[in-house]
Design a protein around this motif. Structure first.
Motif, short mmCIF file in Angstrom:
data_model
loop_
_atom_site.label_atom_id
_atom_site.label_comp_id
_atom_site.label_asym_id
_atom_site.label_seq_id
_atom_site.Cartn_x
_atom_site.Cartn_y
_atom_site.Cartn_z
N ASN A 158 0.80 -1.23 0.00
CA ASN A 158 0.00 0.00 0.00
C ASN A 158 0.83 1.27 0.00
OD1 ASN A 158 -2.39 -1.41 -0.05
ND2 ASN A 158 -2.78 -1.23 2.14
N SER A 200 -3.10 -6.79 5.99
CA SER A 200 -1.87 -6.13 5.57
C SER A 200 -2.01 -5.37 4.26
CB SER A 200 -0.73 -7.16 5.45
OG SER A 200 -1.04 -8.12 4.45
N GLU A 201 -3.06 -5.67 3.48
CA GLU A 201 -3.25 -5.00 2.19
C GLU A 201 -4.53 -4.19 2.14
OE1 GLU A 201 -2.94 -7.97 -0.84
OE2 GLU A 201 -0.76 -8.06 -0.69
N ILE A 205 -9.03 0.31 7.37
CA ILE A 205 -8.94 -0.52 8.57
C ILE A 205 -9.69 0.16 9.71
CG2 ILE A 205 -7.39 -1.44 10.35
CD1 ILE A 205 -5.27 -1.79 8.20
N ILE A 250 -2.01 -4.97 15.40
CA ILE A 250 -1.28 -3.95 14.64
C ILE A 250 -0.32 -3.26 15.59
CG2 ILE A 250 -1.47 -1.76 13.40
CD1 ILE A 250 -4.25 -2.75 12.46
N LYS A 255 1.36 -6.45 13.01
CA LYS A 255 1.46 -6.07 11.60
C LYS A 255 1.68 -4.56 11.47
CE LYS A 255 -1.38 -9.76 9.58
NZ LYS A 255 -1.60 -10.57 10.79
N VAL A 257 0.85 -1.54 8.99
CA VAL A 257 -0.12 -1.29 7.93
C VAL A 257 -0.07 0.18 7.50
CG1 VAL A 257 -1.65 -3.13 8.69
CG2 VAL A 257 -1.96 -0.83 9.61
N PRO A 259 -2.91 1.83 5.41
CA PRO A 259 -4.13 1.96 4.61
C PRO A 259 -4.40 3.41 4.21
CG PRO A 259 -4.69 1.82 6.91
CD PRO A 259 -3.20 1.63 6.84
N TYR A 262 -7.52 4.86 8.32
CA TYR A 262 -7.37 4.08 9.55
C TYR A 262 -8.25 4.70 10.62
CZ TYR A 262 -5.03 1.37 13.22
OH TYR A 262 -4.77 0.49 14.25
N MET A 277 0.98 1.89 12.59
CA MET A 277 -0.10 2.50 11.79
C MET A 277 0.07 4.00 11.54
SD MET A 277 -1.33 4.27 14.48
CE MET A 277 -2.83 5.04 13.87
N SER A 280 -0.34 5.69 8.04
CA SER A 280 -1.58 5.62 7.30
C SER A 280 -1.88 6.98 6.69
CB SER A 280 -2.73 5.21 8.22
OG SER A 280 -2.45 3.96 8.85
#
Length: 321
Positions: A158, A200-201, A205, A250, A255, A257, A259, A262, A277, A280
């Motif tokens: 992403n 993850s993709e 979120i 997260i 993970k 991420v 996105p 979020y 995160m 994001s």
């Protein structure tokens, strides 16, 4: 100088992962107008070759073998090295996934090559390519340039936009490799029961923290995530409290991420969570405590009870969707 770059395409549950297409876009920059070759490894992956070509690969090499049905570093390592020996590339690109993070260092060691992991952007092309990656848990970014040898990177999901899908022509050829002397053989794979979009993709979120209070408290978050075509995540606090599975965690020990949107509901904003995160694109924080740390990184903040705010957001989105 134009370069030949190999891209490892990853499949999951009968489909190519989006990070494979993002890796092709990264490889195009590294190649400087050279050839981008997709690599597919598995027991039945040839049918995915045309899709890699549609997203920009010039051609594809597949390695199929019964021992490659499930990922093992031994099996995939043998298969990928056979492709490297045949193609003699000047660059390699993997996704920064569980497979990529495990396999890339092993391949780099075999090739005695440098490896730049978790790349989020690339400036320049070809020999002038400079790779950008986060450091100090995302608090800063560094620019890295390889001095010599193969350009070998893993790309974070992403972050690098894939090329537009087009009807392109390109060969899809198979390479026969005898996968032998495996130290690990996967007899059976038991997957956790997860629904919806791969966390993850995911482009959207909706994440819950201790403020969700229970397993049932995640239900309104799941409804909103489903409505937005997104996924549900969680802070470590929510996982430790047994409100949800650790596969949703997260943060620094979960993970990472990035996105497009979020939504953090009932998450205080511990530094370990924000490491996973904070990059994001748009962050919306919902918390009853106006002094919660999460508001420091949020683009939009709502001070209120998540059990009132989330249903209101869901109803508003229903009106416009």
């Amino acid at each position: 100088m134009a370069k030949k770059v190999l891209v490892l395409g990853e499949t999951r549950e009968g489909a190519l992962r989006n990070v494979s297409f993002e890796a092709i876009a990264a490889a195009k920059k590294i190649s400087g107008g050279g050839e981008v070759v997709g690599v597919l490894i598995g027991d039945a992956v040839a049918d995915f070759g045309a899709e890699l070509v549609a997203y920009g690969a010039d051609r594809v090499v597949t390695v199929e073998h019964p021992h490659l049905k499930s990922y093992t570093s031994d099996g995939y390592g043998q298969a990928f090295m056979a492709v490297v020996e045949q193609e003699k590339p000047e660059g390699l690109v993997f996704g920064h996934t569980s497979v990529g993070k495990d396999l890339a260092p092993k391949i780099a060691s075999k090739l005695q090559a440098g490896l730049i992991s978790d790349v989020t952007d690339i400036e320049g092309e070809g020999d002038e390519a400079v790779f950008i990656r986060p450091i100090f848990s995302g608090k800063a970014f560094e620019k890295v340039k390889l001095k010599d040898g193969i350009d070998f990177i893993t790309v974070r999901s992403n972050n690098i936009a894939p090329l537009e899908r087009q009807e392109r022509s390109g060969e899809v050829n198979s390479l026969a490799v005898d996968i032998t002397n495996l130290r690990t053989i996967i007899k059976n794979v038991v997957r956790k029961s997860t629904e919806g979009v791969d966390l993850s993709e995911a482009k959207v979120i909706v994440a819950g923290g201790r403020g969700v209070k229970s397993t049932e408290g995640f239900e309104p978050l799941q409804e909103l995530a489903n409505l937005l075509g997104g996924a549900v995540g969680a802070s470590r606090g929510a996982c430790d409290a047994d409100y949800c599975d650790y596969s949703l965690q997260i943060g620094q020990t979960g993970k990472v991420v990035t996105p497009d949107l979020y939504i953090a509901a009932g998450i205080s904003g511990a530094i370990q969570h924000m490491a996973g995160m904070s990059n994001s694109k748009v962050i919306v924080a919902i918390n009853k405590d106006p002094e919660a740390n999460i508001f420091k990184v949020a683009d939009y903040g709502i001070v209120g009870d998540l059990f009132e705010v989330i249903p209101m957001l869901t109803e508003e989105f229903k009106k416009v969707m």
